[in-house]
Design a protein around this motif. Structure first.
Motif, PDB file in Angstrom:
ATOM      1  N   LEU A   1       0.837  -1.209   0.000  1.00 37.29           N
ATOM      2  CA  LEU A   1       0.000   0.000   0.000  1.00 37.29           C
ATOM      3  C   LEU A   1       0.865   1.250   0.000  1.00 37.29           C
ATOM      4  O   LEU A   1       0.650   2.170  -0.811  1.00 37.29           O
TER       5      LEU A   1
ATOM      6  N   ALA B   1       2.500   1.769  -3.311  1.00 34.86           N
ATOM      7  CA  ALA B   1       1.557   2.258  -4.311  1.00 34.86           C
ATOM      8  C   ALA B   1       1.365   3.762  -4.180  1.00 34.86           C
ATOM      9  O   ALA B   1       1.318   4.491  -5.180  1.00 34.86           O
TER      10      ALA B   1
ATOM     11  N   LEU C   1      -8.952   0.875  -0.027  1.00 35.40           N
ATOM     12  CA  LEU C   1      -8.013   0.776  -1.134  1.00 35.40           C
ATOM     13  C   LEU C   1      -8.652   1.218  -2.448  1.00 35.40           C
ATOM     14  O   LEU C   1      -8.005   1.837  -3.293  1.00 35.40           O
TER      15      LEU C   1
ATOM     16  N   ILE D   1      -6.317   3.719  -4.402  1.00 39.88           N
ATOM     17  CA  ILE D   1      -5.479   3.160  -5.454  1.00 39.88           C
ATOM     18  C   ILE D   1      -6.015   3.474  -6.845  1.00 39.88           C
ATOM     19  O   ILE D   1      -7.193   3.269  -7.138  1.00 39.88           O
TER      20      ILE D   1
ATOM     21  N   GLU E   1      -5.175   2.252 -10.510  1.00 38.28           N
ATOM     22  CA  GLU E   1      -4.406   1.351 -11.368  1.00 38.28           C
ATOM     23  C   GLU E   1      -3.796   2.103 -12.534  1.00 38.28           C
ATOM     24  O   GLU E   1      -2.650   1.854 -12.910  1.00 38.28           O
TER      25      GLU E   1
ATOM     26  N   ILE F   1      -0.630   3.961 -11.536  1.00 42.28           N
ATOM     27  CA  ILE F   1       0.485   3.044 -11.296  1.00 42.28           C
ATOM     28  C   ILE F   1       1.050   2.519 -12.613  1.00 42.28           C
ATOM     29  O   ILE F   1       2.265   2.466 -12.807  1.00 42.28           O
TER      30      ILE F   1
ATOM     31  N   LYS G   1       3.606  -4.768 -11.874  1.00 42.31           N
ATOM     32  CA  LYS G   1       2.404  -4.010 -12.203  1.00 42.31           C
ATOM     33  C   LYS G   1       1.750  -4.404 -13.522  1.00 42.31           C
ATOM     34  O   LYS G   1       0.520  -4.427 -13.621  1.00 42.31           O
TER      35      LYS G   1
ATOM     36  N   ILE H   1      -6.017  -3.641  -7.630  1.00 42.70           N
ATOM     37  CA  ILE H   1      -6.506  -3.429  -6.264  1.00 42.70           C
ATOM     38  C   ILE H   1      -6.628  -4.759  -5.536  1.00 42.70           C
ATOM     39  O   ILE H   1      -6.274  -4.878  -4.357  1.00 42.70           O
TER      40      ILE H   1
ATOM     41  N   ILE I   1      -3.068  -5.949  -4.561  1.00 44.19           N
ATOM     42  CA  ILE I   1      -2.517  -5.146  -3.461  1.00 44.19           C
ATOM     43  C   ILE I   1      -3.220  -5.512  -2.161  1.00 44.19           C
ATOM     44  O   ILE I   1      -2.594  -5.673  -1.110  1.00 44.19           O
TER      45      ILE I   1
END
Length: 256
Positions: free
Chosen positions: A53, A56, A104, A108, A110, A113, A137, A145, A148
């Motif tokens: 986490l 990220a 999350l 988060i 995606e 990232i 990734k 998600i 993670i």
């Protein structure tokens, strides 16, 4: 000038490894703050559990947002005791981590990232096949998600189902293992942050890493809370400790 060029080229790629530790994960935020403020160049971030986490947040450029989360966190934000009413893909064991999953989903991205300049990977544990799984990734696309969350699912939380298989906390296998993957993925320096080292495998890997000249290890200079004791007060202290420990260690090792 020749000597300067040689010293710069010794370490061309740096991997940041963030171990797990539940509530102790706030410590890593302080380390990440120091790294950011000191402009220490990082090329990739590999995380386990809470480190997944925090990593990220760093990769997304949302470190402030993740820091604010830690500074306001409590147990109810992470889990509850109602194992019947939960997110369908989550299979609770003793505690239900649905609040963490929903948290999350808010934090988060995606897309951020995947588009980030940083390499990013996490360690989780495949309960169906009973083996650790390290995944980067690009391989998490469409399910980032979930992966993670799987890495951050403390053993008492149970598991999350991904493509018909159940996954749980990567710390079940090791909080330290991703540092051993540096050579495989082209990194020649490692900065490893380990809020908690408890398993025999962790201590074995830790003892190996300590012998490597290209590995810098940062560990708490004082005690940390029990993994499930989430508290804003604890987090504040841990963030400050992480910052100061990183400053002391990295200023000597890297000169920042």
């Amino acid at each position: 000038m020749i000597f300067i060029l040689i010293s710069i080229s010794i370490f061309s790629k740096t991997l940041l490894v963030l171990g797990g530790g539940g509530a102790a994960g706030a410590y890593e935020i302080g380390v990440l703050k120091y790294i950011t403020e000191s402009n220490i160049e990082i090329d990739g971030v590999y995380g386990v559990s809470a480190g997944a986490l925090n990593g990220a947040g760093f990769v997304m450029g949302k470190l402030d947002e993740v820091e604010n989360l830690w500074k306001s966190i409590n147990d109810e934000d992470i889990f509850n005791f109602n194992t019947e009413n939960h997110v369908s893909k989550i299979k609770p064991f003793i505690l239900n981590p649905s609040p963490l999953y929903k948290l999350l989903k808010k934090i988060i991205s995606e897309d951020l990232i995947l588009k980030s300049k940083y390499d990013y990977g996490i360690l989780t544990f495949n309960m169906t096949d009973f083996k650790p799984v390290f995944i980067r990734k690009e391989e998490m696309k469409g399910k980032m998600i979930d992966y993670i969350f799987a890495s951050a699912s403390y053993p008492l939380f149970g598991a999350i189902e991904i493509d018909g298989k159940k996954y749980t906390d990567g710390g079940v296998f090791s909080n330290t293992y991703p540092a051993l993957l540096a050579d495989r993925y082209g990194y020649d320096r490692v900065i490893a942050v380990y809020p908690v080292i408890d398993l025999p495998t962790d201590w074995l890997i830790y003892s190996i890493l300590k012998t490597k000249k290209n590995v810098i290890i940062i560990r708490p200079s004082d005690s940390v809370p029990f993994p499930l004791n989430f508290s804003a007060d604890y987090s504040e202290k841990l963030i400050n400790m992480g910052y100061n420990d990183a400053k002391e260690i990295l200023s000597k090792k890297i000169g920042r």
